[in-house]
Design a protein around this motif. Structure first.
Motif, PDB file in Angstrom:
ATOM      1  N   ARG A 256      36.081 -32.055 -30.751  1.00 17.27           N
ATOM      2  CA  ARG A 256      37.314 -31.634 -30.477  1.00 17.27           C
ATOM      3  C   ARG A 256      38.208 -32.552 -31.255  1.00 17.27           C
ATOM      4  NH1 ARG A 256      35.298 -29.459 -25.934  1.00 17.27           N
ATOM      5  NH2 ARG A 256      36.278 -31.497 -24.472  1.00 17.27           N
ATOM      6  N   ARG A 257      38.344 -33.785 -30.980  1.00 12.10           N
ATOM      7  CA  ARG A 257      38.939 -34.940 -31.685  1.00 12.10           C
ATOM      8  C   ARG A 257      38.954 -34.972 -33.180  1.00 12.10           C
ATOM      9  NH1 ARG A 257      37.606 -39.959 -27.702  1.00 12.10           N
ATOM     10  NH2 ARG A 257      38.941 -39.388 -25.936  1.00 12.10           N
TER      11      ARG A 257
ATOM     12  N   GLU B 227      31.106 -27.253 -24.642  1.00 16.33           N
ATOM     13  CA  GLU B 227      30.763 -28.975 -24.589  1.00 16.33           C
ATOM     14  C   GLU B 227      29.322 -29.080 -24.787  1.00 16.33           C
ATOM     15  OE1 GLU B 227      32.125 -31.415 -23.563  1.00 16.33           O
ATOM     16  OE2 GLU B 227      34.211 -30.503 -23.255  1.00 16.33           O
TER      17      GLU B 227
ATOM     18  N   GLY C 117      31.257 -31.766 -28.255  1.00 20.51           N
ATOM     19  CA  GLY C 117      32.043 -31.854 -27.007  1.00 20.51           C
ATOM     20  C   GLY C 117      33.304 -32.495 -27.469  1.00 20.51           C
ATOM     21  N   ARG C 118      33.643 -33.668 -26.644  1.00 19.07           N
ATOM     22  CA  ARG C 118      34.972 -34.153 -26.810  1.00 19.07           C
ATOM     23  C   ARG C 118      35.291 -34.678 -28.416  1.00 19.07           C
ATOM     24  NH1 ARG C 118      36.273 -38.858 -22.533  1.00 19.07           N
ATOM     25  NH2 ARG C 118      35.921 -36.967 -21.163  1.00 19.07           N
ATOM     26  N   TRP C 119      34.014 -35.436 -28.717  1.00 19.90           N
ATOM     27  CA  TRP C 119      34.506 -36.228 -30.045  1.00 19.90           C
ATOM     28  C   TRP C 119      34.603 -35.173 -31.143  1.00 19.90           C
ATOM     29  CZ3 TRP C 119      35.778 -40.720 -30.797  1.00 19.90           C
ATOM     30  CH2 TRP C 119      35.434 -42.008 -29.523  1.00 19.90           C
TER      31      TRP C 119
END
Length: 335
Positions: free
Chosen positions: A136-137, A181, A132-134
């Motif tokens: 993508r970072r 996600e 998910g977000r991590w």
């Protein structure tokens, strides 16, 4: 009309006109009810949510509601390919030339590209642990390092991976930013397994050579091989999904055309250079022209496909096979 309401209505233009007329007041009213007292501008989260929702509704209106699932499928395949290549290039970096050969290298590594590939391997680990977000970072960080290695190498006077190796990695990474996600556990673990597989293969092959470079058989073998593998996988997946009336595979193929073309850059540039079998070392002018053509042609095909899909005649509202303007699903057929 207060300023905040007017600005929400401007963002609502991302939605199709018919959808705005039917549900615009309801959507804006909901955001106004949830807004903090005294707020004059929509929050970044609200703006992004409205823009995403508008994109989804426009795709549904064009009959391309399965584009976003197709992008997610393409992202999974692109990330898997990028991490597998990073594992292969990391093994190559561990075999620098002997000092007496006088070939430039970066300490115990072939080039400073080892930092780039380490970032991609880190992204594979993050994907397994925190998708998910991590993830993508982590992918964004790896992309940044992939691009930054070119000016850093020039300033430091150190060798780096060639552009025909970095460009496909950038193309794959841009697509990988669309990773889902909450992927299933096998999908989360697949990049690490791909890295392990390339590590085992490299461990059995690389010791046969005293020194490896990014040129020669690595450019003419690894990158085209990855392109063919990726293309075959997405075609097989797309065919299997199409048999179930699921068109994600077709959209995934369109999204992946640019990374596949960049992976196949050497043979394509060889054809441009006058050798239809692919020149072993095409000129830089042919490589640059082919890379620009691939980078422009691939993204141009996607909106063209969406426009063509929207021009296809559809059944009227409520008719069997007609799509609902809200959910995008087709109406059931009456037996």
């Amino acid at each position: 009309m207060i300023d905040l309401e007017r600005r929400y209505h401007r963002l609502l233009r991302a939605y199709p006109a018919e959808y705005r007329r039917a549900r615009g007041a309801e959507i804006v009213g909901t955001y106004l009810d949830l807004a903090a007292p005294g707020r004059r501008w929509p929050s970044p989260a609200d703006a992004a949510d409205l823009l995403r929702g508008g994109l989804r509704q426009r795709l549904r209106a064009a009959g391309a509601a399965d584009l976003i699932p197709g992008v997610r499928l393409a992202a999974v395949l692109a990330f898997l390919t990028a991490t597998a290549l990073a594992g292969a290039w990391s093994g190559l970096e561990l075999h620098p030339p002997l000092p007496q050969w006088g070939v430039p290298h970066a300490g115990p590594f072939v080039s400073i590209g080892i930092g780039v590939w380490a970032a991609w391997l880190l992204a594979a680990g993050v994907h397994a642990a925190a998708p998910g977000r991590w993830t993508r970072r982590a992918v964004a960080l790896a992309l940044l390092l992939t691009v930054a290695v070119v000016p850093v190498a020039a300033l430091a006077g150190l060798p780096r991976p060639p552009l025909f190796v970095l460009l496909p990695q950038v193309g794959l990474g841009l697509v990988a930013l669309g990773l889902p996600e909450r992927p299933p556990v096998p999908v989360r673990a697949a990049p690490l397994l791909a890295v392990a597989a390339t590590g085992v293969a490299g461990g059995s092959l690389l010791p046969r050579y005293e020194y490896l470079s990014y040129h020669g058989w690595t450019a003419s073998g690894i990158l085209p091989g990855a392109a063919v593998t990726l293309l075959v996988v997405v075609l097989l997946l797309g065919t299997g999904l199409a048999l179930r009336a699921d068109h994600r595979g077709g959209w995934a193929l369109l999204v992946l055309l640019t990374p596949v073309g960049l992976l196949f850059l050497h043979p394509l540039a060889g054809a441009v250079d006058g050798n239809m079998r692919g020149a072993p070392q095409p000129g830089w002018d042919a490589l640059a022209a082919t890379a620009v053509a691939v980078a422009l042609l691939g993204p141009a095909l996607l909106p063209l496909a969406i426009a063509l899909r929207g021009r296809v005649r559809r059944p009227g509202p409520g008719a069997p096979g007609a799509r609902c303007p809200t959910c995008g699903h087709t109406a059931a057929r009456v037996p």
